[in-house]
Design a protein around this motif. Structure first.
Motif, mmCIF file in Angstrom:
data_model
loop_
_atom_site.group_PDB
_atom_site.id
_atom_site.type_symbol
_atom_site.label_atom_id
_atom_site.label_comp_id
_atom_site.label_asym_id
_atom_site.label_seq_id
_atom_site.Cartn_x
_atom_site.Cartn_y
_atom_site.Cartn_z
ATOM 1 N N SER A 1 0.811 1.831 -8.639
ATOM 2 C CA SER A 1 2.326 1.857 -8.340
ATOM 3 C C SER A 1 2.758 0.523 -8.671
ATOM 4 N N GLN A 2 2.086 -0.901 -8.519
ATOM 5 C CA GLN A 2 2.287 -1.885 -8.296
ATOM 6 C C GLN A 2 2.550 -2.278 -10.066
ATOM 7 N N THR B 1 -2.214 2.192 -5.332
ATOM 8 C CA THR B 1 -1.457 0.965 -4.911
ATOM 9 C C THR B 1 -1.414 0.344 -6.448
ATOM 10 N N SER C 1 0.879 -1.186 -0.037
ATOM 11 C CA SER C 1 0.132 0.205 0.127
ATOM 12 C C SER C 1 0.951 1.160 -0.079
ATOM 13 N N ILE D 1 -7.699 -3.199 -3.443
ATOM 14 C CA ILE D 1 -6.589 -2.360 -2.962
ATOM 15 C C ILE D 1 -6.778 -1.037 -3.399
ATOM 16 N N ASP E 1 -0.779 4.398 -0.084
ATOM 17 C CA ASP E 1 -1.561 5.720 0.140
ATOM 18 C C ASP E 1 -1.010 7.132 0.626
#
Length: 183
Positions: A163-164, A160, A98, A156, A100
């Motif tokens: 980003s992943q 996230t 995460s 999620i 955030d």
């Protein structure tokens, strides 16, 4: 204007609703390979992908009365396969980091002309990605989901997911460079 989906296998689906095992087998033969490929891209394990496939078809045939033909049968089945595959990953406790509290830059535009890498090298490198990276990358690139949908599916945040995805692309590129595949 309302979208109309034309399902060329509507007769087989109706026969399945009436309990025809022969129709179920025909549906299985039509969709098994494609659905297996979806599952294996997500779970990254042949045996688990086979389990996902079998359970997804069992779910689909047991819940065929719930299929309202708002989409094609293939899209409905694909969603079942994806959900099953993600549940398998959750059982393995795939970690989605995460972020955030972190500001994420917008995704850079992709130059599709440089995407002439060899398919087998990419497949091999994808199997080496961590589960979280591979799942988001697969859902985004191969299955066509956007980050909002991926966030909903994986439970999620959208950040996230982004980003992943970005980390997965970087990791995949570095794996391909290490293997000598020219970008």
């Amino acid at each position: 204007m309302e979208t109309v989906y034309i399902d060329k296998h509507v007769e087989l689906v109706n026969e399945c609703r009436n309990g025809s095992r022969k129709a179920q087998f025909e549906i299985y033969k039509l969709y098994a390979n494609a659905m297996y490929n979806v599952a294996v891209r997500i779970v990254n394990d042949d045996a688990e992908a086979e389990d996902v496939l079998q359970e997804a078809f069992l779910d689909a045939f047991n819940r065929i009365a719930d299929f309202r033909q708002e989409t094609t049968f293939g899209l409905w089945l694909k969603q079942i396969v994806i959900n099953r595959a993600i549940n398998y990953l959750r059982k393995r406790k795939a970690e989605f980091v995460s972020i955030d509290e972190v500001e994420v830059a917008d995704e850079p535009s992709t130059d599709y002309e440089e995407t002439t890498l060899k398919v087998e090298a990419i497949k091999a490198a994808m199997t080496e990605l961590p589960d979280g990276y591979r799942v988001v990358l697969t859902l985004y690139l191969f299955e066509g989901y956007d980050h909002e949908e991926i966030a909903h599916i994986l439970k999620i945040t959208e950040n996230t997911s982004r980003s992943q995805y970005m980390r997965a692309k970087r990791k995949l590129n570095s794996l391909l460079e290490m293997k000598g595949v020219v970008r």
